[in-house]
Design an enzyme around this catalytic site. Structure first.
Site, PDB file in Angstrom:
ATOM      1  N   GLY A  87       0.833  -1.211   0.000  1.00 53.26           N
ATOM      2  CA  GLY A  87       0.000   0.000   0.000  1.00 53.26           C
ATOM      3  C   GLY A  87       0.858   1.247   0.000  1.00 53.26           C
ATOM      4  O   GLY A  87       2.065   1.170  -0.245  1.00 53.26           O
ATOM      5  N   ASN A  88       0.246   2.389   0.251  1.00 50.97           N
ATOM      6  CA  ASN A  88       1.025   3.625   0.371  1.00 50.97           C
ATOM      7  C   ASN A  88       0.384   4.498   1.443  1.00 50.97           C
ATOM      8  O   ASN A  88      -0.658   4.155   2.000  1.00 50.97           O
ATOM      9  CB  ASN A  88       1.121   4.349  -0.973  1.00 50.97           C
ATOM     10  CG  ASN A  88      -0.242   4.741  -1.496  1.00 50.97           C
ATOM     11  OD1 ASN A  88      -0.937   5.552  -0.899  1.00 50.97           O
ATOM     12  ND2 ASN A  88      -0.659   4.155  -2.606  1.00 50.97           N
ATOM     13  N   ARG A  89       1.024   5.632   1.733  1.00 50.53           N
ATOM     14  CA  ARG A  89       0.612   6.401   2.913  1.00 50.53           C
ATOM     15  C   ARG A  89      -0.493   7.418   2.643  1.00 50.53           C
ATOM     16  O   ARG A  89      -0.761   8.272   3.478  1.00 50.53           O
ATOM     17  CB  ARG A  89       1.819   7.140   3.479  1.00 50.53           C
ATOM     18  CG  ARG A  89       2.709   6.208   4.238  1.00 50.53           C
ATOM     19  CD  ARG A  89       3.663   7.027   5.079  1.00 50.53           C
ATOM     20  NE  ARG A  89       5.019   6.574   4.868  1.00 50.53           N
ATOM     21  CZ  ARG A  89       6.086   7.327   4.965  1.00 50.53           C
ATOM     22  NH1 ARG A  89       5.978   8.601   5.237  1.00 50.53           N
ATOM     23  NH2 ARG A  89       7.275   6.821   4.777  1.00 50.53           N
ATOM     24  N   SER A  90      -1.113   7.378   1.473  1.00 53.03           N
ATOM     25  CA  SER A  90      -2.185   8.339   1.204  1.00 53.03           C
ATOM     26  C   SER A  90      -3.303   8.187   2.245  1.00 53.03           C
ATOM     27  O   SER A  90      -3.737   7.081   2.541  1.00 53.03           O
ATOM     28  CB  SER A  90      -2.742   8.086  -0.198  1.00 53.03           C
ATOM     29  OG  SER A  90      -3.999   8.696  -0.324  1.00 53.03           O
TER      30      SER A  90
END
Ligand code: C5P
Length: 410
Positions: free
Chosen positions: A208-211
């Protein structure tokens, strides 16, 4: 004087920041608003009702039992106000508001609100971060209230922390931008992608990513407020859905792609604020992957949703907006993206600002111009993006009118 003709109730809770409410009342009046004041009993210990009576020319309401009000002043004020702003909003006052209590002048007026409701919290940083406070804030937001601040700075006891009330001028500015934009997007249908995507490795792990999704949700909330009909295609986030907006929940880029491709032709505007993963694991294991000495992952490319909409769109959407997170050559990279993905506007962020935080710094890049904006809250940036969208929508409807006239037989 852009609050000319607007009617605003300022409600005070009992906190040391109450003295700043005097300046807030003056600032709102300076901008043309008609102001009435309501105070909790606690607030009257910090600043006198007479001060507000002098400023506004009307008595400050402090007591629902006072004979002059004939018992219905909260109903009358709730009906009268285009906006009610609670400043300072204390922990106690917001707890009572979130549980629907109406046992004093401020809460009873809030309960009768017909217009927009704003809270400007002010308290010690530990109170602000208390789980009860945070869950009450979520509740108030979910019911449509706008929470302004608090900001980080010196607190009443001299410590530095998040809990300081926003400055009166900033509160007035936020209220003004909220009220004056009302309804300028009514009649348009807007699809917004938001949040990260989660690309599953196995039943319990993902890439995933930190958005946080806050930028996309801020656009959704402002668009909704400005009269648009809003659908959010949302990756996994922990954010309240703006009241009235439709939400389609997805996890992966492929799911987001399917959700957008099956819908985009029904929308006038598509805004892609999601941080879509570029790659996904080639295979998703059906069982939890066991520990070994090492693990090699093979990744494959995800579909580019923005580029696909750009390539396939015909009559709709009239306006297609993308975001770009860049570390270098901000404007040039955004311009390349604009062309490659056939978008009308790219909101280019510097990678150092934005992701996960409350503020953002961006440059708006369209076919003809590049406009660098100062650092601002995601809400304020949402309004800037929507201002541009409105202009692009107007241009496109003018163009199609001219084309129709041109094609029409004489
Ligand atoms: O190419 P890049 O990822 O920098 O482009 C960012 C823009 O494209 C964003 O608007 C993002 O939502 C969109 N995008 C997309 N699908 C992808 C990757 C990015 O819609 N697979």
């Amino acid at each position: 004087m852009s609050l000319q003709g607007k009617r605003i109730v300022v409600g005070l809770g009992g906190g040391i920041a109450a003295f700043k409410a005097v300046e807030l009342v003056r600032e709102l009046m300076r901008r043309g608003a008609e102001v009435r004041v309501v105070m909790t009993e606690a607030a009257t210990h910090f600043v006198g009702p007479i001060t507000f009576a002098g400023l506004t020319g009307k008595p400050a309401v402090t007591d629902l039992w006072a004979e002059d009000y004939a018992g219905e002043v909260h109903v009358e004020l709730g009906d009268w106000a285009d906006a009610i702003v609670i400043a300072p909003a204390t922990m106690n006052l917001m707890a009572r508001a979130s549980s629907g209590q109406a046992n004093d002048a401020v809460l009873a007026t809030l309960a009768c609100a017909r217009g927009d409701v704003f809270f400007a919290p002010a308290m010690h940083a530990r109170m602000w971060s208390h789980p009860a406070m945070q869950s009450n804030i979520q509740t108030l937001r979910a019911r449509g209230a706008v929470v302004l601040g608090p900001v980080t700075g010196p607190l009443a006891n001299g410590e530095i922390g998040e809990g300081r009330m926003m400055e009166p001028e900033d509160i007035a500015e936020a209220i003004e931008s909220h009220l004056v934009h009302s309804d300028d997007l009514s009649g348009s249908r807007i699809l917004i992608t938001a949040g990260p995507t989660h690309e599953d490795l196995d039943p319990v792990r993902y890439l995933g990513n930190r958005s946080s999704g806050r930028m996309g949700y801020a656009i959704a909330s402002r668009a909704q407020h400005r009269g648009a009909e809003v659908t959010i295609v949302s990756g996994p986030v922990h954010l309240p859905v703006p009241s009235g907006a439709e939400v389609v929940r997805v996890r992966s880029a492929e799911e987001m792609h399917a959700a957008v491709m099956s819908r985009f032709e029904h929308f006038d505007v598509v805004i892609m604020a999601a941080a879509v993963a570029d790659y996904r694991p080639e295979r998703r294991a059906t069982r939890k992957i066991k520990k070994g000495k090492s693990l090699k992952l093979e990744l494959v490319r995800n579909p580019d949703i923005l580029a696909d909409v750009g390539a396939k769109r015909a009559r709709r959407p009239s306006v297609l907006v993308g975001f770009a997170l860049e570390t270098e050559n901000l404007e040039q990279s955004a311009r390349d993206k604009l062309e490659r993905k056939a978008a009308d506007l790219i909101v280019a962020n510097e990678a150092s600002a934005g992701l996960g935080g409350d503020t953002n710094r961006a440059t708006l890049v369209d076919a003809a111009t590049a406009t660098p904006l100062p650092e601002m809250t995601k809400r304020a940036l949402a309004d800037q993006v929507l201002d541009r969208v409105r202009t692009l929508l107007n241009n496109s409807s003018q163009r199609s009118r001219l084309e129709t006239e041109h094609e029409a037989p004489n």
